[in-house]
Structures are given as C-alpha cells and as structure tokens.
Design an enzyme around this catalytic site. Structure first.
Site, PDB file in Angstrom:
ATOM      1  N   HIS A 181      19.639   6.773  11.553  1.00 22.52           N
ATOM      2  CA  HIS A 181      20.856   6.671  12.372  1.00 22.52           C
ATOM      3  C   HIS A 181      21.774   7.875  12.134  1.00 22.52           C
ATOM      4  O   HIS A 181      22.016   8.249  10.980  1.00 22.52           O
ATOM      5  CB  HIS A 181      21.600   5.369  12.016  1.00 22.52           C
ATOM      6  CG  HIS A 181      22.900   5.210  12.736  1.00 22.52           C
ATOM      7  ND1 HIS A 181      24.063   4.788  12.100  1.00 22.52           N
ATOM      8  CD2 HIS A 181      23.225   5.422  14.028  1.00 22.52           C
ATOM      9  CE1 HIS A 181      25.039   4.742  12.994  1.00 22.52           C
ATOM     10  NE2 HIS A 181      24.570   5.110  14.174  1.00 22.52           N
TER      11      HIS A 181
HETATM   12 CA    CA Z   1      18.525   8.971  15.195  1.00 24.93          CA
END
Ligand code: CA
Ligand code: ZLM
Ligand code: ZN
Length: 386
Positions: A181
């Site tokens: 992320h």
């Molecule tokens: Ca990513």
C-alpha cells in the site's frame, strides 16, 4: 543499435545517477540498489538511450527535502552513522523508525538525496515542458513519512515530486502498482482534493505490511474536508493473475481519469507485484505489469514514471527495461541482446518475458470479489461529480 528511434511528437527523459547503484542496505536485506544497474544495462543494450534525453541529476538539497520532511528528521539522516544509531527505550525502536527494515548504512544520506533529486529533476522537466514522460527507476519510495522512515523508504521522493507538480498543475493523479500500500503518499495528501491517490496492493491488516489501504479508507470521513473520497484503495488477495489484473486496472483507472480530470499523472511501478518476487505474492507477468504503464500512457498527460519495490532483481530489471521501451513506443526483441552485460545474472531464459514462478501463491481473488472492489471504487467516484 536495434533501430530504436526517438518517439515522434513527444519527449521521454530518463533520470538516473549511477552513484545510487553502489549503495548497500546490508548483505541479506531484500532491497538491492544493484537492480538499477541491471535495469540500466538492459536499457542501454537495446539502445533505448538513443530515444530518450538522459540526465544525471544532482542530489536534492536538505532544503528541498524539508519541503515535505521535518527539519530534525533530515538533520538526523544527514548526521547519523552506522555506529551511532541510538535505541529509543520509549518506542522500543531506533530513532525515527530506523532499524531492520530501514538500516543506517554508509552513504545513507547520499542515497536518499540522490533518489529524491532524480524525482525532483524528473518532475521539473515535466513542468518545464522539456519532457512529456519522465522516468526515475530509483524513486517511488512510497512508505516514507514526514517524520520517520518506513518499509525501506527514508525520503518520500513521490511526495516531493508531486509538490513540485502542484506548483503548475491543479490536479495530480497518483497511481501505485507496488504490491504494498502507498501509505506515505496517501497520508501526505489525505486532506486535499488536489491529489487523488490510488493504490493497488495485497491487503491483510494483520499479516501484510503496512496493514493499511482498505477499500473504505477513502479520505477524511468529514465530507466537508476537500480530501474526502480522494484516497482510493484496491485491496487484493494472494495470487492475482494477468488478465484479472489488467482488467481491474483498466476498469478502475479509466473512471478515475474521467471523473477527476487530472492534469498530470504519477505512476509508481513497484515490481514486487510480479510473480516470483521475494516479498510479493501476486502472479502477474512482466507483460501484464507493462500493460498498466501502456494504458496510463494513452491518456497523453504529463507522466512521471517511478520505480519502487521489487526484490527479485533479474525480474525487476526486465520489467523496468520493458516499461522504458513502452514509454518510448519502441518495439524491442524479446530476447536480451547477446552483448547485454551481466547476462549470466538474468536466469536461464535470456528473454524479457520469462515464465515467472507461480507455484507459490494460489489465486484467492474470485471474479465476484474483484467486481465488488470495482463497485466500491465507482461508489467513491460518484461523490466527485459535486
Ligand atoms: Ca500499491
Ligand atoms: N522485520 N534483513 C516494502 C517494505 C516491506 C515489518 C517484519 C524486519 C521484510 C524483510 C530486513 C536482513 C516497498 C514488515 C520484518 C526483519 C518488522 C518487510 C533485513 C527480510 C529482511 O533479511 C532481512 C537482516 C528484512 C526485511 C525481510 N520487511 C519483508 N517485509 C516489511 C517492509 C517496501 O516495496 O513497498 C517500497 C520500496 N516490514 O513487515 C516487520 C513488520 C521488521
Ligand atoms: Zn513494495
């Protein structure tokens, strides 16, 4: 060379300082700056440098780094040496979250200011109109925070580059295909509507770093904040495959561009989303990873292309070299040129498109699950119509 010519009607710039490549996080650390050497060797062996403007950017100044990072943190990075890293008994970590993931190694500050300098140089070439697509494979270090290191990242070159673009652009779309992320970039622009962040990643809050990036984390919950609905997340399970990944990417990115109408795009191309990566868990091939770059290029907006993760160096180098060829619109032969240096490091298959190792992760992404993710993103985008 291989008949590779400058692209017609647009300019691609390549920002790389070879000093970076010599750096070492430590023997067994997964992050290998040496993957940049392999990348550049393939790019050059194909003759792709003939088709781009090549820049060896200067290091960013401490003043430039402080445009995002807190002064005391930059002063610490500038001063600290491997022998004097201090344990903080309160947080049970070394200062500023350095330690195993983010070790203090010789030349650390030089390394940080070089990759940040390259991203800043690339962003400036875009805003100067000297370049239409600017590439920095040494950048894309998306976990670094204002005040601390995180996940192999110390300076957030992406945030610095976007801040540069925002001096000239009303809206910047940030897209992140690293398997992790893009939390540092998301956090930096959480409460503004001038940047939309969109990360595709493996998501498991308890078990996969950094544990953030759920589908419903979309910005401040207060709808009065301009940042509401401008952070988008595409959480995925293990083993996603080529066709699924490409369709998902297109189904999500196309409506984001249509609704948000960015005037520039930043694409983080972390290559740990490839099959067979030492840290990743997807089953994506190099052609499918590259298809994301080709798709974004088609919007014909000023484009900053960055690296990121990628822990099986031979695959990282092939992916980024292939993606360089897509940026210049050159057709390259799938077989690596026979004169490519370090050919022995590229595995048995001397091709840009080896069959990656997909035996480790079973595909846990059902069609129904991926459809529900696209629905969730579309729901957020409906808020943007105003
Ligand atoms: Ca990513
Ligand atoms: N331990 N050595 C992606 C950043 C991922 C946090 C678990 C550290 C490793 C990993 C480091 C040699 C990007 C976590 C891990 C061990 C707490 C992560 C040093 C192996 C080693 O052998 C290793 C002594 C090291 C680190 C594995 N760390 C794997 N995964 C993640 C960070 C960065 O790709 O997104 C962008 C460049 N860290 O899971 C721990 C929780 C520290
Ligand atoms: Zn990663």
């Amino acid at each position: 060379n291989n008949g590779i010519k400058k692209p017609k009607g647009y300019t691609v710039s390549y920002h790389a300082n070879p000093e970076m490549e010599q750096m070492h996080f430590g023997q067994k650390h997964p992050m290998k700056p040496w993957r940049l050497t392999l990348t550049n060797k393939i790019v050059m062996a194909y003759g792709m440098h003939e088709a781009m403007d090549i820049y060896i950017p200067r290091a960013a100044s401490s003043q430039e780094l402080k445009d995002f990072h807190r002064g005391d943190y930059i002063d610490f990075l500038q001063r600290v040496t491997p022998s004097d890293n201090t344990w903080d008994p309160d947080s049970q970590t070394y200062a500023y979250n350095t330690g195993d993931d983010c070790p203090i190694f010789d030349g650390l500050y030089n390394y940080c200011s070089l990759y940040a300098g390259a991203s800043l140089d690339a962003a400036r070439k875009l805003t100067n109109h000297q370049s239409n697509i600017a590439i920095n494979w040494s950048g894309g270090l998306h976990h670094a925070k204002k005040n601390e290191a995180s996940g192999f990242c110390y300076i957030n070159d992406i945030v610095l580059a976007i801040l540069q673009l925002l001096l000239h652009h009303p809206r910047v779309l940030y897209i992140d295909i690293d398997v992790h992320h893009g939390d540092g970039v998301e956090q930096a622009f959480w409460s503004t509507d001038r940047v939309m962040t969109l990360s595709f990643h493996k998501y498991n809050r308890a078990e996969f770093f950094p544990g953030t990036g759920a589908l419903d984390d979309t910005g401040p919950l207060n709808n009065a904040s301009p940042g509401a609905h401008h952070s988008l997340n595409v959480p995925l399970h293990d083993g996603i495959e080529d066709a699924q990944y490409i369709k998902l990417f297109e189904d999500v990115v196309k409506p984001c561009v249509r609704q948000y109408k960015p005037t520039a795009i930043v694409l983080q191309c972390g290559a740990d989303s490839l099959g067979g990566d030492r840290l990743g868990c997807f089953n994506v091939n190099i052609k499918a990873h590259g298809a994301c770059v080709a798709f974004v290029k088609k919007f014909n907006l000023p484009l900053l292309v960055l690296g990121g993760g990628g822990y099986t160096p031979r695959n990282v180098a092939k992916a980024w070299a292939y993606e360089t060829s897509l940026c210049i619109g050159a057709e390259v032969h799938p077989n690596l040129p026979a004169h490519t240096p370090f050919l022995e490091h590229f595995g048995n298959e001397k091709t840009l498109f080896p069959k990656l190792d997909f035996t480790r992760y079973e595909n846990k992404n059902s069609r129904v699950y991926l459809e529900s993710v696209v629905m969730g993103i579309m729901e957020q985008l409906r808020y943007l119509q105003g």
